[in-house]
Design a protein around this motif. Structure first.
Motif, PDB file in Angstrom:
ATOM      1  N   MET A   2       0.831  -1.197   0.000  1.00 51.21           N
ATOM      2  CA  MET A   2       0.000   0.000   0.000  1.00 51.21           C
ATOM      3  C   MET A   2       0.870   1.254   0.000  1.00 51.21           C
ATOM      4  O   MET A   2       0.593   2.203  -0.717  1.00 51.21           O
ATOM      5  CB  MET A   2      -0.926   0.050   1.219  1.00 51.21           C
ATOM      6  N   GLU A   3       1.936   1.243   0.822  1.00 51.09           N
ATOM      7  CA  GLU A   3       2.817   2.392   0.895  1.00 51.09           C
ATOM      8  C   GLU A   3       3.489   2.637  -0.452  1.00 51.09           C
ATOM      9  O   GLU A   3       3.715   3.772  -0.831  1.00 51.09           O
ATOM     10  CB  GLU A   3       3.881   2.193   1.975  1.00 51.09           C
ATOM     11  N   ASN A   4       3.795   1.561  -1.157  1.00 54.05           N
ATOM     12  CA  ASN A   4       4.447   1.709  -2.448  1.00 54.05           C
ATOM     13  C   ASN A   4       3.545   2.409  -3.452  1.00 54.05           C
ATOM     14  O   ASN A   4       4.014   3.207  -4.248  1.00 54.05           O
ATOM     15  CB  ASN A   4       4.871   0.345  -2.996  1.00 54.05           C
ATOM     16  N   THR A   6       0.944   4.604  -2.874  1.00 54.14           N
ATOM     17  CA  THR A   6       0.802   6.029  -2.582  1.00 54.14           C
ATOM     18  C   THR A   6       2.131   6.750  -2.778  1.00 54.14           C
ATOM     19  O   THR A   6       2.155   7.875  -3.265  1.00 54.14           O
ATOM     20  CB  THR A   6       0.241   6.274  -1.170  1.00 54.14           C
ATOM     21  N   ALA A   7       3.225   6.115  -2.425  1.00 57.29           N
ATOM     22  CA  ALA A   7       4.544   6.735  -2.609  1.00 57.29           C
ATOM     23  C   ALA A   7       4.842   6.922  -4.092  1.00 57.29           C
ATOM     24  O   ALA A   7       5.426   7.942  -4.481  1.00 57.29           O
ATOM     25  CB  ALA A   7       5.622   5.892  -1.950  1.00 57.29           C
ATOM     26  N   ARG A  36      -4.234   5.073   1.666  1.00 56.12           N
ATOM     27  CA  ARG A  36      -3.540   5.877   2.686  1.00 56.12           C
ATOM     28  C   ARG A  36      -3.986   5.490   4.095  1.00 56.12           C
ATOM     29  O   ARG A  36      -3.200   5.537   5.037  1.00 56.12           O
ATOM     30  CB  ARG A  36      -3.828   7.361   2.422  1.00 56.12           C
ATOM     31  N   TYR A  37      -5.259   5.100   4.230  1.00 54.12           N
ATOM     32  CA  TYR A  37      -5.765   4.641   5.527  1.00 54.12           C
ATOM     33  C   TYR A  37      -4.930   3.481   6.063  1.00 54.12           C
ATOM     34  O   TYR A  37      -4.629   3.422   7.246  1.00 54.12           O
ATOM     35  CB  TYR A  37      -7.232   4.213   5.414  1.00 54.12           C
ATOM     36  N   GLU A  39      -1.902   2.952   5.673  1.00 53.04           N
ATOM     37  CA  GLU A  39      -0.612   3.463   6.142  1.00 53.04           C
ATOM     38  C   GLU A  39      -0.755   4.190   7.471  1.00 53.04           C
ATOM     39  O   GLU A  39       0.059   4.018   8.367  1.00 53.04           O
ATOM     40  CB  GLU A  39      -0.023   4.434   5.123  1.00 53.04           C
ATOM     41  N   THR A  40      -1.787   5.023   7.577  1.00 47.60           N
ATOM     42  CA  THR A  40      -1.910   5.915   8.730  1.00 47.60           C
ATOM     43  C   THR A  40      -2.880   5.409   9.795  1.00 47.60           C
ATOM     44  O   THR A  40      -2.842   5.877  10.926  1.00 47.60           O
ATOM     45  CB  THR A  40      -2.389   7.299   8.283  1.00 47.60           C
ATOM     46  N   LYS A  41      -3.791   4.521   9.409  1.00 43.84           N
ATOM     47  CA  LYS A  41      -4.847   4.006  10.305  1.00 43.84           C
ATOM     48  C   LYS A  41      -5.764   5.125  10.798  1.00 43.84           C
ATOM     49  O   LYS A  41      -6.386   5.009  11.834  1.00 43.84           O
ATOM     50  CB  LYS A  41      -4.259   3.243  11.505  1.00 43.84           C
TER      51      LYS A  41
END
Length: 81
Positions: A2-4, A6-7, A36-37, A39-41
């Motif tokens: 997921m981070e990949n 959005t990044a 993004r959720y 990643e950030t919760k």
């Protein structure tokens, strides 16, 4: 993973992100927030992403806001933390 995603979006040149948001914003903006959720919760981010998919006027308003924040801050920031 997921981070990949959005990044990768965030690493695009600003002009490319703005064009993508203008053309495919109704899909990119909510999906970005949902990913993004993870990643950030932050629950607000998830709710905003789902509302954007379910209620078109919410998606349209936040889509415009995303283009503006992309141009002024270099990234999607509103309800995407």
């Amino acid at each position: 993973l997921m981070e990949n995603i959005t990044a990768k979006f965030e690493s695009l040149p600003m002009w490319a992100k703005v064009v993508l948001l203008l053309v495919l914003g109704t899909l990119i903006s909510p999906i970005y927030r949902i990913l993004r959720y993870f990643e950030t919760k932050n629950t607000k981010t998830l709710v905003a992403g789902i509302l954007m998919l379910v209620i078109p006027c919410v998606g349209a308003v936040l889509g415009i806001v995303d283009v503006v924040t992309e141009l002024t801050q270099g990234k999607i920031t509103v309800l995407a933390d």
